[in-house]
Enzyme design. Sequence first.
Site, PDB file in Angstrom:
ATOM      1  N   ASP A 463       0.812  -1.210   0.000  1.00  0.00           N
ATOM      2  CA  ASP A 463       0.000   0.000   0.000  1.00  0.00           C
ATOM      3  C   ASP A 463       0.853   1.271   0.000  1.00  0.00           C
ATOM      4  O   ASP A 463       0.474   2.275  -0.579  1.00  0.00           O
ATOM      5  CB  ASP A 463      -0.918   0.016   1.227  1.00  0.00           C
ATOM      6  CG  ASP A 463      -1.957  -1.085   1.180  1.00  0.00           C
ATOM      7  OD1 ASP A 463      -1.682  -2.135   0.568  1.00  0.00           O
ATOM      8  OD2 ASP A 463      -3.039  -0.926   1.770  1.00  0.00           O
ATOM      9  N   GLU A 530      -4.410  -4.978  -6.899  1.00  0.00           N
ATOM     10  CA  GLU A 530      -5.440  -5.838  -6.319  1.00  0.00           C
ATOM     11  C   GLU A 530      -6.773  -5.119  -6.294  1.00  0.00           C
ATOM     12  O   GLU A 530      -6.849  -3.902  -6.155  1.00  0.00           O
ATOM     13  CB  GLU A 530      -5.075  -6.236  -4.881  1.00  0.00           C
ATOM     14  CG  GLU A 530      -4.946  -5.044  -3.932  1.00  0.00           C
ATOM     15  CD  GLU A 530      -4.569  -5.446  -2.519  1.00  0.00           C
ATOM     16  OE1 GLU A 530      -3.617  -6.217  -2.380  1.00  0.00           O
ATOM     17  OE2 GLU A 530      -5.235  -4.962  -1.577  1.00  0.00           O
TER      18      GLU A 530
END
Length: 881
Positions: A463, A530
């Site tokens: 992230d 994702e």
Amino acid sequence: MMYRRALATLLLTVTSVLTIGALGPGGASAATVGSTELTSGWALRSATGLADTGATISQVGYPTAGWSPVTLPSTVLAGLVANNVYTNIYAGTNLQSVPDLTGQDWWYRGQFTAAAASPGQAYWLRLQGLSYRAQVWLNGTQLDANAVGTFVSHEYNVTGAIVPGALNAIAIRVTPPRHACADLSVCTVDWNPEAPDMNAGIWGRTLVDTTGPVAVRDPYVKTVLPLPATNAADLTVYADAINATAAPVTTTVTATISKPGQPTITASQTVTLAAGERRELVFDPAGYPQLHVVNPVLWWPYQFGSPELYQVTTAASVSGAASDSKTVNFGVRQFTDYRTTVQGTSFVGYKVNGQPILFRGGGYVWDLLQRWDTRTNKAHVDYVKGMGLNTIRLEGTLGNQELYDLADAAGIMIMPGFVCCSAWENDSGWTAEQTTVAQASLNTQMRALRAHASTFMWNYGSDQPPTAAHLTAYKNIAAGLHWQNPTVDNVATWSNANAGMKMDGPYKWEPPVLWWDLTRQGSAFGTTGEEGTEAPPPLESLSRFLTPAQTWPVGNAAWNYHAGRGGSVFDNTDVYTTALNQRYGTTTSAADYSKKSEVMNYENTRSFFEAWSARQHTQSFGSIWWMQNNAWPALHWNLYDYYFKPGGSFYGTKKATEPVHIAYDYFSRNAYVVNSTLTGRTGLTATATVYNVPDLTQKYTTSVAVSAPANASAPILTLPAITGLTSTYFVRLQLKDSSGTTVSNNLYWYSTTADALGNKKNWYSTSVKTYANLTGLNSLAANTGVTTGVSRSVAGGQETVTITLTNTSPTNIAFFVRPEVTAGNGGNEVVPVSYTDNYVSLFPGESTQVTATYATADLGGQPAYLRVRGYNVPTVSVPVP
């Protein structure tokens, strides 16, 4: 004399090295060369209440009465479950009854017989996975007081501590990782509940190697092509040589490259290693012209070609006698990256051997207790390939070496990297030890991955990117390891505008139109690390971990416990269930919920992968569905369930990624032809037909001649606005070749009341303003006219069942029909299993053939039956002859 190298040295060499005693360099001619994995004969117990130290516990004959026998590898909880200390922990909320196992240390103890002594013999203990820190003892001698790091391999020269030809004892005291992902260990974030032991224990392989005075480690072949040409390759072989002795040793190291049908290549060099020295040896085309190979056989990913593999054997000899040898497979291939700006953001794309490739895959996770075996690993890789995908993403689930090997052989690309939302990502406040562990972890994992043909890149962060200092250190490690594949700093543009990949959700259910509407967050443009949605498995799988009262009504405590991490936004399936009820009609039972959810899962994953494929290499460059599978029986994020029962998500993906495919765009009403291979197709005819539901009145049809250029996609027609449609209607797209053979056949169901997205959005979802009305499917007449023909062949422990389905009804469609081979009449589907197609729909008079393949052993001694059922087709079960 004994010493233990500092952890800083561990960082540089990947493995910590301890030398006990001294071994002279002479007499190597009789050394035994080999490797033995220590799996059986181990015992486990809590360190609490045990006063004995490692010096005592690691003595041969130490009593372990009352300990739990375990087979390695095994985490603490896996060992306790194997001994029925805790039972059926995946059912309902039973996992909550397992106490916290991280507040105490745990002892592992094992015995093994060492190879007999011989002149020049060296012995090595290699631990490929300890979590999180450990004290390691052998025969009363402490080898390491602090072997730290879940993803760090540890190696010890134990020549002076071993008892040759006799029993030896190992004791390992493990300190578990802390909860809440506070250590640089395994972290499953919000995917499922944390393991009560945080996966503490010996999760990797434990090996005892025997060599002569010189050991070989980490062979690797770097392959460079003269791109865009691929008619030659420069091969550079790297390998480490370690002097196991306390005196200088001269060794000859030979690298041999071979492949059946291809010329064998050899290169040798002689070096003198100082006492205890570890040195990297390099064989490159500048010094060894034979390593410039003309017309190599290339490794290609799935759908692009054959994943051809070579072997390299790196062998060391001393005074003409074999000292050690390591053999690994490798592929002659080269991955490169490029950047394209789409909607103002720079996205990364990848090429293999000069050809752009759209990576399409899922996020793999191992079992919650980190249990796996060859059957399990093979099933995962086979299922990825069976779905038509070409990539497995590993977010922190690193170190399953067999998975890499299987991916190499299958042509499945590996996308590895560290995990998000944990100590791995919160690196600004790392201690000095954590910094060292992180860098040693990267060193270990990159050494393991770099030799694999399947590895095409590395993510330094998920992230968020690492801090500048840590990122620089990571990149220096990669350079020192001659890492030849592309890397990215992280995979989320929201935290790093130059990441090259976006990660803007969704993570909850959205209608298929979202993937196609390029104005929407999460739609199919750029490159995504994702995104995914809930995906409840079929009822048969639900019934394996939930009681009838827990499967219906949905949304109870046990149901939600299997949705996602408690306390997260994913601890329920409310968004999914609302959409299911609104679009397909209010569900009335667990069976009705499952029937409709299978259709919705198919519809959604098919559209997802179609949307990404339709714009390949121009606006879209790669996508990862979150997730590929689940760590335990779960309702959220998967393409197939924990039990390997393939459902709607699996077959929707499989349909979308067929080699040459015709797809429907829910947003623009365009149809696309997608060719995912490197071979162009001409002379094709595309037909689009629209039908009312349920009477199958044809409302529109058109045909166009098309071609399908290699590795490309293009729109071929647009459906006009059509009047007189029923609320729910069918769109049938077919692609046939010049002989009339069907190349691609797709049936879509949609509504005159289209799905409409709202303006409210956050990092995990976009609101839905209007739901499509698909309830017309519930008015399809029951079709009892589906006949079956079935035959079976058996060879080599595998069974192939050929199934012919025919819809004999003159008026009714057989919608969403699922053939399944079951173990016994009414039993569970045989898994793992491969079908050439499934969830098929047959118009009146149509027939299709489906082939199923599975292992005879997976019938469990039961007779094989064929079960056929569909959305409007009653269940029929017949024996398989």
